[in-house]
Structure formats: structure tokens, C-alpha cells
Motif scaffolding. Sequence first.
Motif, PDB file in Angstrom:
ATOM      1  N   SER A  34       0.209  -4.168  -2.662  1.00 33.57           N
ATOM      2  CA  SER A  34       0.449  -5.561  -3.025  1.00 33.57           C
ATOM      3  C   SER A  34       1.961  -5.801  -3.057  1.00 33.57           C
ATOM      4  O   SER A  34       2.695  -5.045  -3.703  1.00 33.57           O
ATOM      5  CB  SER A  34      -0.160  -5.865  -4.404  1.00 33.57           C
ATOM      6  N   ILE A  35       2.430  -6.818  -2.353  1.00 34.48           N
ATOM      7  CA  ILE A  35       3.866  -7.082  -2.259  1.00 34.48           C
ATOM      8  C   ILE A  35       4.163  -8.562  -2.469  1.00 34.48           C
ATOM      9  O   ILE A  35       3.275  -9.417  -2.330  1.00 34.48           O
ATOM     10  CB  ILE A  35       4.437  -6.632  -0.883  1.00 34.48           C
ATOM     11  N   ARG A  36       5.430  -8.828  -2.789  1.00 36.12           N
ATOM     12  CA  ARG A  36       5.922 -10.204  -2.951  1.00 36.12           C
ATOM     13  C   ARG A  36       6.963 -10.475  -1.856  1.00 36.12           C
ATOM     14  O   ARG A  36       7.915  -9.713  -1.710  1.00 36.12           O
ATOM     15  CB  ARG A  36       6.561 -10.388  -4.332  1.00 36.12           C
ATOM     16  N   ILE A  37       6.785 -11.576  -1.144  1.00 33.25           N
ATOM     17  CA  ILE A  37       7.689 -11.931  -0.049  1.00 33.25           C
ATOM     18  C   ILE A  37       8.291 -13.307  -0.298  1.00 33.25           C
ATOM     19  O   ILE A  37       7.562 -14.279  -0.531  1.00 33.25           O
ATOM     20  CB  ILE A  37       6.959 -11.931   1.305  1.00 33.25           C
ATOM     21  N   ARG A  56      -4.296  -9.013   4.764  1.00 36.32           N
ATOM     22  CA  ARG A  56      -5.385  -8.747   3.815  1.00 36.32           C
ATOM     23  C   ARG A  56      -6.469  -7.890   4.463  1.00 36.32           C
ATOM     24  O   ARG A  56      -7.042  -7.003   3.824  1.00 36.32           O
ATOM     25  CB  ARG A  56      -5.980 -10.069   3.326  1.00 36.32           C
ATOM     26  N   GLU A  57      -6.745  -8.143   5.732  1.00 39.29           N
ATOM     27  CA  GLU A  57      -7.754  -7.359   6.443  1.00 39.29           C
ATOM     28  C   GLU A  57      -7.286  -5.928   6.683  1.00 39.29           C
ATOM     29  O   GLU A  57      -8.101  -5.042   6.944  1.00 39.29           O
ATOM     30  CB  GLU A  57      -8.079  -8.036   7.778  1.00 39.29           C
ATOM     31  N   THR A  61      -2.055  -6.895   0.252  1.00 40.95           N
ATOM     32  CA  THR A  61      -2.068  -8.207  -0.398  1.00 40.95           C
ATOM     33  C   THR A  61      -0.644  -8.746  -0.467  1.00 40.95           C
ATOM     34  O   THR A  61       0.261  -8.047  -0.936  1.00 40.95           O
ATOM     35  CB  THR A  61      -2.658  -8.108  -1.814  1.00 40.95           C
ATOM     36  N   ILE A  62      -0.442  -9.966  -0.012  1.00 40.68           N
ATOM     37  CA  ILE A  62       0.891 -10.583   0.001  1.00 40.68           C
ATOM     38  C   ILE A  62       0.916 -11.790  -0.920  1.00 40.68           C
ATOM     39  O   ILE A  62       0.079 -12.692  -0.796  1.00 40.68           O
ATOM     40  CB  ILE A  62       1.288 -11.025   1.431  1.00 40.68           C
TER      41      ILE A  62
END
Length: 270
Positions: A34-37, A56-57, A61-62
Amino acid sequence: MFTLSALRPLAAAVALAAVVGLGAGTAAAQDKTSIRIGVTPGSHEEVMEVVRDVAREKGLTIEIVPFSDYVLPNTALADGDLDANSFQHQPYLDQQVKDRGFTLVSVAKNFVEPMGIYSRSVQSLDALPEGAQIAIPNDPTNGGRALLLLAAQNVIGLKDGVGLTPSPLDITENPKKLRFTEVDAAQLPRVLPDVAAAAINTNYALEAGLNPLKDAVVIEEADSPYANIVVVRGDNADAAWVKTLVESYHTDTVRAFILERFQGAVVPAF
């Protein structure tokens, strides 16, 4: 009472545990799912929404974090509040690294947003009146980009060897005696009614309802050196999640969206 000789094995064990723990933490950080962009509104945000669905596929998770200017996304990334950002071109990143000492690196190209010169009062740059006021971005790379575009149209002349970051001080020929006003890039659409012309980055032009292909008086060629990039901290460059992010971006799904959504105003660089 513990003797010094008895404490040494204990200290060694504690140090070893700390090293193992640190290594595990680093691996966990690089293998995160899971990352934050950080992005700017408009084209970068819209395209990243498609990338998010593709990623996601692939198990990544972004979370998309929008920023309204060009300054904070790099600061937030350097401070660890973000894992990546997508809003800038390579010359801008190079200038930020030089000026602020960031250890940030590009890991992929995404698309080119040709800069345009817009005007509410003239249909061509030849029609600019003497002494007209021209608004350009106030950061060195995008301001320089605007001046290079004007120079390419023979509106002004620039010193030899100025590279990609000329400033108004580098203007050597100005037959119309144009006056240049440096404005925060995000504010340029708002000042457009108050100036003869403004050089506006495509993401902010689109956000303001301007169509670069129809509304710009002149526009850069799509093969400009200002391809936008995905950026991470240097210590994450080889992380598994970065590879997944880039693979998610460089897909036919994302390319098709860019071409369909922006109709040539934004051009894939992959």
C-alpha cells in the motif's frame, strides 16, 4: 553483579537483534503493498486513478494525494509523507535536487504535456502590442520553458548557452518591449484576463477548462524534453512495489485512456 566480560555477549546479542530488526523493517518497507502518491489535479490525478485500478489487480493499493502546487509534493516525498509522486518533468526535478538537496530519483516517464501560450486579446503572437505584459511560471524550469517557447516563435531572443533554464535576465532581443511577470504556475489561468498572454502548463490549463489544442495561441511540439516522470526516494528505487507501480503505469490500458481522454493535448511518453 554483572561483570564487563559477562555484559559483552549480551551487548552483542542486542546489537545483532537491532541489525536484524532494521533489515526486516527495510525489507518490509520495500515490499509494501500500500503506497501514497502525490499528484497535481487534472491530468496527473485522472491518469493515476486508472493506474490505481490496474495496480490493484497486481496486489498494490494506491492512495492518491492531490496537491495544488509544484512545491509541496517533493517536500512531502522527501519527508516520508509520500512514497512517490507524479507531477513534474525531469528538468524541474533536477533543479529541486540541486536547490534543496533532495535524494529523489525518477523511475519512469509517463506523459508529455506541451506548454501553451494563451491569450484573451490576440489570436497570434505577432499581434501582441508593444509593451504587452506576459505572465510566465515563477519557477526556473517552467519559466525558462516559457521563454524558450517564445524564443522558438522569434518573439524574443535569448543568450547562447542558457540551456533549459533561461530567465528574463537572459533576454537579448525584445523588439516589442514585452514585460514579463512571474506568477505561481497554478495561478496563471486566473491572471490570464489581466495580461496580454500567459504561458500555462497543460495540467493547469485543462483544470481551468482550456483546450490546449484549440485555445493556445502556440503550443510546444510533443517531442519536447519535458516528459513528466514518476519519482521516488533514492533508497526505494529498486523496491518491488516501484516495479509494480511502473508496470501498472506502462500498460495499454493507461496509454489508451490518455489518448482517448485528452485527444492529443497529453501524449504518452512510454
